[in-house]
Design a protein around this motif. Structure first.
Motif, PDB file in Angstrom:
ATOM      1  N   TYR A  31      12.411  -4.157  48.522  1.00  0.00           N
ATOM      2  CA  TYR A  31      12.519  -5.455  49.189  1.00  0.00           C
ATOM      3  C   TYR A  31      11.289  -6.299  48.900  1.00  0.00           C
ATOM      4  CZ  TYR A  31      16.210  -3.498  52.264  1.00  0.00           C
ATOM      5  OH  TYR A  31      17.354  -2.918  52.768  1.00  0.00           O
ATOM      6  N   TYR A  33       9.753 -10.569  49.573  1.00  0.00           N
ATOM      7  CA  TYR A  33       9.959 -11.756  50.411  1.00  0.00           C
ATOM      8  C   TYR A  33       8.968 -12.840  50.017  1.00  0.00           C
ATOM      9  CZ  TYR A  33      11.337  -7.797  53.459  1.00  0.00           C
ATOM     10  OH  TYR A  33      11.857  -6.633  53.963  1.00  0.00           O
ATOM     11  N   TYR A  35       7.332 -16.170  52.087  1.00  0.00           N
ATOM     12  CA  TYR A  35       7.198 -16.930  53.327  1.00  0.00           C
ATOM     13  C   TYR A  35       6.262 -18.105  53.080  1.00  0.00           C
ATOM     14  CZ  TYR A  35       9.099 -12.890  55.832  1.00  0.00           C
ATOM     15  OH  TYR A  35       9.911 -11.872  56.282  1.00  0.00           O
ATOM     16  N   LEU A  45      10.729 -17.811  56.382  1.00  0.00           N
ATOM     17  CA  LEU A  45      11.250 -17.104  55.213  1.00  0.00           C
ATOM     18  C   LEU A  45      11.906 -18.093  54.246  1.00  0.00           C
ATOM     19  CD1 LEU A  45      11.848 -14.329  53.879  1.00  0.00           C
ATOM     20  CD2 LEU A  45      14.001 -14.314  55.172  1.00  0.00           C
ATOM     21  N   TYR A  48      14.408 -14.003  49.886  1.00  0.00           N
ATOM     22  CA  TYR A  48      14.099 -12.590  49.860  1.00  0.00           C
ATOM     23  C   TYR A  48      14.996 -11.888  48.845  1.00  0.00           C
ATOM     24  CZ  TYR A  48      18.220 -11.623  52.798  1.00  0.00           C
ATOM     25  OH  TYR A  48      19.508 -11.516  53.290  1.00  0.00           O
ATOM     26  N   VAL A  50      16.557  -7.793  47.846  1.00  0.00           N
ATOM     27  CA  VAL A  50      16.672  -6.382  48.228  1.00  0.00           C
ATOM     28  C   VAL A  50      16.662  -5.462  47.008  1.00  0.00           C
ATOM     29  CG1 VAL A  50      17.831  -6.924  50.392  1.00  0.00           C
ATOM     30  CG2 VAL A  50      19.194  -6.448  48.336  1.00  0.00           C
ATOM     31  N   GLU A  59      15.262 -18.966  55.623  1.00  0.00           N
ATOM     32  CA  GLU A  59      15.394 -20.073  56.564  1.00  0.00           C
ATOM     33  C   GLU A  59      15.176 -21.437  55.924  1.00  0.00           C
ATOM     34  OE1 GLU A  59      12.225 -17.900  58.885  1.00  0.00           O
ATOM     35  OE2 GLU A  59      13.328 -18.840  60.532  1.00  0.00           O
ATOM     36  N   THR A  98      19.759   1.238  53.248  1.00  0.00           N
ATOM     37  CA  THR A  98      20.953   1.130  54.083  1.00  0.00           C
ATOM     38  C   THR A  98      21.740   2.439  53.972  1.00  0.00           C
ATOM     39  OG1 THR A  98      22.143   0.089  52.258  1.00  0.00           O
ATOM     40  CG2 THR A  98      21.078  -1.362  53.839  1.00  0.00           C
ATOM     41  N   ASN A 104      14.171   0.458  57.874  1.00  0.00           N
ATOM     42  CA  ASN A 104      13.370  -0.685  57.457  1.00  0.00           C
ATOM     43  C   ASN A 104      11.922  -0.279  57.640  1.00  0.00           C
ATOM     44  OD1 ASN A 104      15.555  -2.420  56.997  1.00  0.00           O
ATOM     45  ND2 ASN A 104      15.593  -3.072  59.126  1.00  0.00           N
TER      46      ASN A 104
ATOM     47  N   TYR B  29      18.292  -4.385  64.311  1.00  0.00           N
ATOM     48  CA  TYR B  29      18.086  -3.004  63.911  1.00  0.00           C
ATOM     49  C   TYR B  29      16.624  -2.596  64.117  1.00  0.00           C
ATOM     50  CZ  TYR B  29      18.073   1.301  61.339  1.00  0.00           C
ATOM     51  OH  TYR B  29      17.932   2.617  60.990  1.00  0.00           O
ATOM     52  N   GLN B  91      14.645  -7.839  62.321  1.00  0.00           N
ATOM     53  CA  GLN B  91      15.279  -7.497  61.046  1.00  0.00           C
ATOM     54  C   GLN B  91      16.550  -6.712  61.269  1.00  0.00           C
ATOM     55  OE1 GLN B  91      12.874  -4.944  58.526  1.00  0.00           O
ATOM     56  NE2 GLN B  91      13.623  -5.946  56.683  1.00  0.00           N
ATOM     57  N   LYS B  92      17.625  -7.171  60.621  1.00  0.00           N
ATOM     58  CA  LYS B  92      18.840  -6.364  60.566  1.00  0.00           C
ATOM     59  C   LYS B  92      18.724  -5.459  59.350  1.00  0.00           C
ATOM     60  CE  LYS B  92      21.720 -10.151  62.276  1.00  0.00           C
ATOM     61  NZ  LYS B  92      22.938 -10.934  62.019  1.00  0.00           N
ATOM     62  N   LEU B  93      19.637  -4.515  59.205  1.00  0.00           N
ATOM     63  CA  LEU B  93      19.701  -3.753  57.968  1.00  0.00           C
ATOM     64  C   LEU B  93      20.037  -4.704  56.836  1.00  0.00           C
ATOM     65  CD1 LEU B  93      21.617  -0.531  58.951  1.00  0.00           C
ATOM     66  CD2 LEU B  93      19.254  -0.726  58.241  1.00  0.00           C
ATOM     67  N   GLY B  94      19.349  -4.573  55.734  1.00  0.00           N
ATOM     68  CA  GLY B  94      19.650  -5.449  54.612  1.00  0.00           C
ATOM     69  C   GLY B  94      18.502  -6.354  54.216  1.00  0.00           C
ATOM     70  N   GLY B  95      17.382  -6.277  54.901  1.00  0.00           N
ATOM     71  CA  GLY B  95      16.152  -6.859  54.394  1.00  0.00           C
ATOM     72  C   GLY B  95      15.642  -8.122  55.027  1.00  0.00           C
ATOM     73  N   LYS B  96      16.503  -9.007  55.526  1.00  0.00           N
ATOM     74  CA  LYS B  96      16.057 -10.308  56.007  1.00  0.00           C
ATOM     75  C   LYS B  96      15.202 -10.142  57.253  1.00  0.00           C
ATOM     76  CE  LYS B  96      18.235 -14.825  56.664  1.00  0.00           C
ATOM     77  NZ  LYS B  96      19.557 -15.486  56.594  1.00  0.00           N
ATOM     78  N   LEU B  97      13.931 -10.486  57.165  1.00  0.00           N
ATOM     79  CA  LEU B  97      13.002 -10.359  58.284  1.00  0.00           C
ATOM     80  C   LEU B  97      12.556 -11.746  58.708  1.00  0.00           C
ATOM     81  CD1 LEU B  97      11.193  -8.762  60.192  1.00  0.00           C
ATOM     82  CD2 LEU B  97       9.580  -8.465  58.344  1.00  0.00           C
ATOM     83  N   ILE B  98      12.891 -12.118  59.936  1.00  0.00           N
ATOM     84  CA  ILE B  98      12.589 -13.442  60.477  1.00  0.00           C
ATOM     85  C   ILE B  98      11.504 -13.294  61.542  1.00  0.00           C
ATOM     86  CG2 ILE B  98      13.510 -15.485  61.632  1.00  0.00           C
ATOM     87  CD1 ILE B  98      14.738 -15.059  58.905  1.00  0.00           C
TER      88      ILE B  98
END
Lengths: 118, 109
Positions: A31, A33, A35, A45, A48, A50, A59, A98, A104, B29, B91-98
């Motif tokens: 992963y 990102y 920002y 953000l 990103y 994966v 965002e 996943t 994570n 998550y 963060q949900k599963l799948g990477g997006k971290l807000i």
């Protein structure tokens, strides 16, 4: 280990110019990102990824583009720079998984790029 | 979608305790906590995964209430070095971290 490396550290652009912010990591993280952080504000953000070949919007993606051709590199492209893009840009990476053993893990941040558009 | 942090700012005397809260309207998550000093990159404090487990190291700990989609960061017996801006990230599963908007913490002698 270098961790997450961003270049350049500082840059001044004129309105309408383009540039690429470079980000590379040597931790084999899947992963990555981007920002941006405006003065006194939080982290927003931009994009990103994966994994290599997979990117998605965050965002605030307008005015930016990314690509992820390798696991290590995640460059951020600014086209037609505008004063509203004056900010500090942070690249980060992490490991994620996943499936049945989902996880994570923590983000490692680069030292940032301070960009001014005048 | 952005998590909401409270309070926005807090001023403490050395040795006092503080709690910073982080709320999300979305199912989560994991929740991350980071601290950022002025002019530096954010530094990882801890991550809490779905399951409500409380984590901590030294005098900083955190909890994650999955049902309420809330996390709280607890700083006990604060030290001068605790000063900075604290961010939660969801963060949900799948990477997006807000990240949330941040809580500025100042510890005075």
């Amino acid at each position: 280990n270098a961790g997450v490396t961003q270049t350049p550290k500082f840059r001044i652009l004129k309105i309408g110019q383009s540039m690429t912010l470079q980000c590379t990591q040597d931790m084999n993280h899947n992963y990555m990102y981007w920002y941006r952080q405006d003065p006194g504000m939080g982290l927003k953000l931009i994009y990103y990824s994966v994994g290599a070949g997979i990117t998605d919007k965050g965002e605030v993606p307008n005015g930016y583009n990314v690509s992820r051709s390798t696991t290590e590199d995640f460059p951020l492209r600014l086209e037609l720079a505008a004063p509203s893009q004056t900010s500090v840009y942070f690249c980060a990476s992490s490991y994620g998984r996943t499936g049945p053993v989902a996880t994570n893990e923590k983000l490692f941040f680069g030292s940032g790029t301070q960009l001014s558009v005048l | 979608q952005q998590p909401v942090q409270s309070p926005q700012a807090v001023i403490l005397r050395e040795g006092e305790d503080a709690v910073i809260n982080c709320s999300s309207s979305k199912a989560l998550y994991s929740v991350h906590w980071y601290r950022q000093k002025h002019g530096e990159a954010p530094v990882f404090l801890m991550i809490l995964l779905k399951g409500g487990e409380q984590k901590g190291h030294d005098k900083i700990s955190a909890s994650f209430n999955e049902k309420k989609q809330q996390s709280s960061l607890y700083l006990t017996a604060s030290q001068l070095s605790y000063s900075g801006t604290y961010f939660c990230g969801t963060q949900k599963l799948g990477g997006k971290l807000i990240f949330g908007q941040g809580t500025e913490l100042s510890v005075k002698p």
